[in-house]
Design a protein around this motif. Structure first.
Motif, PDB file in Angstrom:
ATOM      1  N   GLY A 278       1.020  -1.096   0.090  1.00 15.78           N
ATOM      2  CA  GLY A 278       0.102  -0.030   0.041  1.00 15.78           C
ATOM      3  C   GLY A 278       0.862   1.072  -0.002  1.00 15.78           C
ATOM      4  N   ASN A 279       0.236   2.215  -0.256  1.00 19.25           N
ATOM      5  CA  ASN A 279       1.001   3.752  -0.093  1.00 19.25           C
ATOM      6  C   ASN A 279       1.104   4.310   1.158  1.00 19.25           C
ATOM      7  N   ILE A 280       2.258   4.949   1.213  1.00 18.00           N
ATOM      8  CA  ILE A 280       2.520   5.662   2.546  1.00 18.00           C
ATOM      9  C   ILE A 280       2.644   7.243   1.947  1.00 18.00           C
ATOM     10  N   ARG A 281       2.077   8.258   2.759  1.00 21.39           N
ATOM     11  CA  ARG A 281       2.354   9.623   2.216  1.00 21.39           C
ATOM     12  C   ARG A 281       3.334  10.351   3.450  1.00 21.39           C
ATOM     13  N   ILE A 282       4.259  10.851   3.316  1.00 21.17           N
ATOM     14  CA  ILE A 282       5.234  11.408   4.367  1.00 21.17           C
ATOM     15  C   ILE A 282       5.310  12.869   4.232  1.00 21.17           C
ATOM     16  N   ALA A 283       5.157  13.697   5.100  1.00 19.55           N
ATOM     17  CA  ALA A 283       5.514  15.127   5.159  1.00 19.55           C
ATOM     18  C   ALA A 283       6.768  15.274   5.628  1.00 19.55           C
ATOM     19  N   LEU A 284       7.632  16.067   5.097  1.00 20.27           N
ATOM     20  CA  LEU A 284       9.015  16.424   5.573  1.00 20.27           C
ATOM     21  C   LEU A 284       8.981  17.758   6.373  1.00 20.27           C
ATOM     22  N   SER A 285       9.680  17.624   7.382  1.00 15.56           N
ATOM     23  CA  SER A 285       9.850  18.890   8.086  1.00 15.56           C
ATOM     24  C   SER A 285      10.804  19.896   7.943  1.00 15.56           C
ATOM     25  N   ASP A 286      10.391  21.286   7.678  1.00 20.02           N
ATOM     26  CA  ASP A 286      11.139  22.349   7.557  1.00 20.02           C
ATOM     27  C   ASP A 286      12.145  22.521   8.536  1.00 20.02           C
ATOM     28  N   GLN A 287      11.924  22.011   9.861  1.00 19.58           N
ATOM     29  CA  GLN A 287      12.741  22.302  11.005  1.00 19.58           C
ATOM     30  C   GLN A 287      14.089  21.431  10.758  1.00 19.58           C
TER      31      GLN A 287
ATOM     32  N   PHE B 159      16.463   5.301   6.779  1.00 20.18           N
ATOM     33  CA  PHE B 159      15.344   5.686   7.418  1.00 20.18           C
ATOM     34  C   PHE B 159      14.260   4.884   7.880  1.00 20.18           C
ATOM     35  N   TYR B 160      13.630   5.038   9.086  1.00 22.58           N
ATOM     36  CA  TYR B 160      12.522   4.411   9.750  1.00 22.58           C
ATOM     37  C   TYR B 160      11.344   5.108   9.806  1.00 22.58           C
ATOM     38  N   ILE B 161      10.337   4.346  10.020  1.00 23.40           N
ATOM     39  CA  ILE B 161       8.935   4.950  10.542  1.00 23.40           C
ATOM     40  C   ILE B 161       8.747   4.219  11.971  1.00 23.40           C
ATOM     41  N   VAL B 162       8.242   5.136  12.849  1.00 26.69           N
ATOM     42  CA  VAL B 162       7.875   4.769  13.995  1.00 26.69           C
ATOM     43  C   VAL B 162       6.681   4.015  14.131  1.00 26.69           C
ATOM     44  N   TRP B 163       6.470   2.885  14.792  1.00 24.43           N
ATOM     45  CA  TRP B 163       5.257   2.411  15.104  1.00 24.43           C
ATOM     46  C   TRP B 163       5.468   2.637  16.652  1.00 24.43           C
ATOM     47  N   GLY B 164       6.161   1.749  17.514  1.00 25.19           N
ATOM     48  CA  GLY B 164       6.066   1.612  18.846  1.00 25.19           C
ATOM     49  C   GLY B 164       4.927   1.071  19.552  1.00 25.19           C
TER      50      GLY B 164
ATOM     51  N   THR C 130      17.576  11.546  14.438  1.00 23.59           N
ATOM     52  CA  THR C 130      16.853  12.691  14.174  1.00 23.59           C
ATOM     53  C   THR C 130      15.642  12.443  13.245  1.00 23.59           C
ATOM     54  N   VAL C 131      14.420  12.978  13.779  1.00 16.72           N
ATOM     55  CA  VAL C 131      13.207  12.972  13.193  1.00 16.72           C
ATOM     56  C   VAL C 131      13.262  13.843  12.344  1.00 16.72           C
ATOM     57  N   PHE C 132      12.865  13.689  11.095  1.00 19.04           N
ATOM     58  CA  PHE C 132      12.690  14.892  10.230  1.00 19.04           C
ATOM     59  C   PHE C 132      11.291  14.868   9.298  1.00 19.04           C
ATOM     60  N   GLY C 133      10.308  13.819   9.613  1.00 19.11           N
ATOM     61  CA  GLY C 133       9.228  13.848   8.736  1.00 19.11           C
ATOM     62  C   GLY C 133       7.991  13.032   9.635  1.00 19.11           C
ATOM     63  N   GLU C 134       7.028  12.800   9.107  1.00 19.91           N
ATOM     64  CA  GLU C 134       5.638  12.170   9.643  1.00 19.91           C
ATOM     65  C   GLU C 134       4.667  11.736   8.665  1.00 19.91           C
ATOM     66  N   VAL C 135       4.293  10.423   8.893  1.00 17.38           N
ATOM     67  CA  VAL C 135       3.200   9.816   8.040  1.00 17.38           C
ATOM     68  C   VAL C 135       2.019  10.457   8.151  1.00 17.38           C
ATOM     69  N   VAL C 136       1.458  11.154   6.981  1.00 19.55           N
ATOM     70  CA  VAL C 136       0.119  12.015   6.878  1.00 19.55           C
ATOM     71  C   VAL C 136      -1.084  11.027   6.186  1.00 19.55           C
TER      72      VAL C 136
ATOM     73  N   ASP D 215      -2.024   2.805   8.280  1.00 21.65           N
ATOM     74  CA  ASP D 215      -2.609   1.511   8.273  1.00 21.65           C
ATOM     75  C   ASP D 215      -1.815   0.580   7.622  1.00 21.65           C
ATOM     76  N   VAL D 216      -0.904   1.382   6.563  1.00 19.01           N
ATOM     77  CA  VAL D 216      -0.044   0.349   5.779  1.00 19.01           C
ATOM     78  C   VAL D 216       1.160   0.059   6.612  1.00 19.01           C
ATOM     79  N   VAL D 217       1.526   1.273   7.235  1.00 24.06           N
ATOM     80  CA  VAL D 217       2.757   0.883   8.444  1.00 24.06           C
ATOM     81  C   VAL D 217       2.281   0.039   9.505  1.00 24.06           C
ATOM     82  N   ASP D 218       1.301  -0.276   9.849  1.00 23.90           N
ATOM     83  CA  ASP D 218       0.929  -1.103  10.708  1.00 23.90           C
ATOM     84  C   ASP D 218       0.889  -2.336  10.062  1.00 23.90           C
TER      85      ASP D 218
END
Length: 224
Positions: A32-41, A133-138, A185-191, A195-198
């Motif tokens: 499935g698809n995962i959309r990530i927003a990258l941080s300007d910080q 890179f990695y995507i957090v579930w936790g 370093t955290v640099f983005g977020e799944v928006v 559910d695909v990450v899960d």
């Protein structure tokens, strides 16, 4: 001179506008698809990730390391043509990035995207991998658990990071991996596509945390 200055200003404005329009990435995966927003910080990590996506670096790479109730990891270039059962995770882009820790604004709650790196014993500056890179579930944590983790974070960062009330609420209600805060370093977020990450974090894995059935990034692209 004035004309040159105006031209330079226009180029900088156009560059900033293009970067703003290129702040989200779509990962099309076999699950499935995962959309990530990258941080300007975190501009160095943001721009590096955008460049690699534009170069199609991530196309056909595997999620080579998956740990249930923790995270899913990708970005090893050697995974593109890896044989079944091969041990992965050592491949890299040939460079590292300086850390851009932005706690408490960016922390390891569920769905956040962060840069992998080598361990402290060989990487005391905590520089990020150039590509992995990695995507957090936790998981969720109790207040007692968070008290203990907060002390660990303070010690690991020499007091530079700690859990704020807002972070504690997120870890109690949403879940995540707080023990990494202030150290990766955290640099983005799944928006879209959490559910695909899960689903990915639930797959069966071998003794080296590689999914038994390959989970692949078919294509990564910049989206508006």
């Amino acid at each position: 001179m004035k004309r040159l200055f105006l031209l330079c200003a226009a180029i900088l404005t156009l560059s900033a506008a293009m970067r703003a329009q290129s702040s989200q990435v779509l990962l099309e995966t076999t699950m499935g698809n995962i959309r990530i927003a990258l941080s300007d910080q975190t501009p160095q990590h943001r721009d590096n990730f955008i460049r690699l996506v534009q170069e199609h670096f991530y196309d056909s790479l595997l999620f080579h390391r998956v740990i249930r109730n923790f995270m899913i990891q990708a970005g090893d270039p050697t995974s593109r043509h890896a044989e079944p059962g091969a041990t992965l995770g050592e491949g890299d882009a040939g460079y590292t990035l300086p850390p851009e820790f932005r706690t408490p604004e960016l922390f390891h709650r569920r769905g956040m995207v962060a840069a992998a790196r080598e361990s402290d014993d060989v990487n005391p500056e905590r520089r990020s991998s150039g590509c992995q890179f990695y995507i957090v579930w936790g998981k969720t944590f109790s207040s007692v658990d968070l008290d203990k983790i907060d002390q660990q974070i303070r010690e690991a960062t020499h007091g530079a990071a700690s859990l704020t009330p807002e972070m504690r609420t997120a870890y109690r209600k949403q879940g995540g991996s707080p023990h990494l805060d202030g150290q990766y370093t955290v640099f983005g977020e799944v928006v879209e596509g959490l559910d695909v990450v899960d689903r990915i974090q639930r797959v069966f894995t071998d003794d080296y945390d590689r999914p038994v059935d390959d989970v692949r990034i078919l294509r990564a692209s910049i989206v508006e």
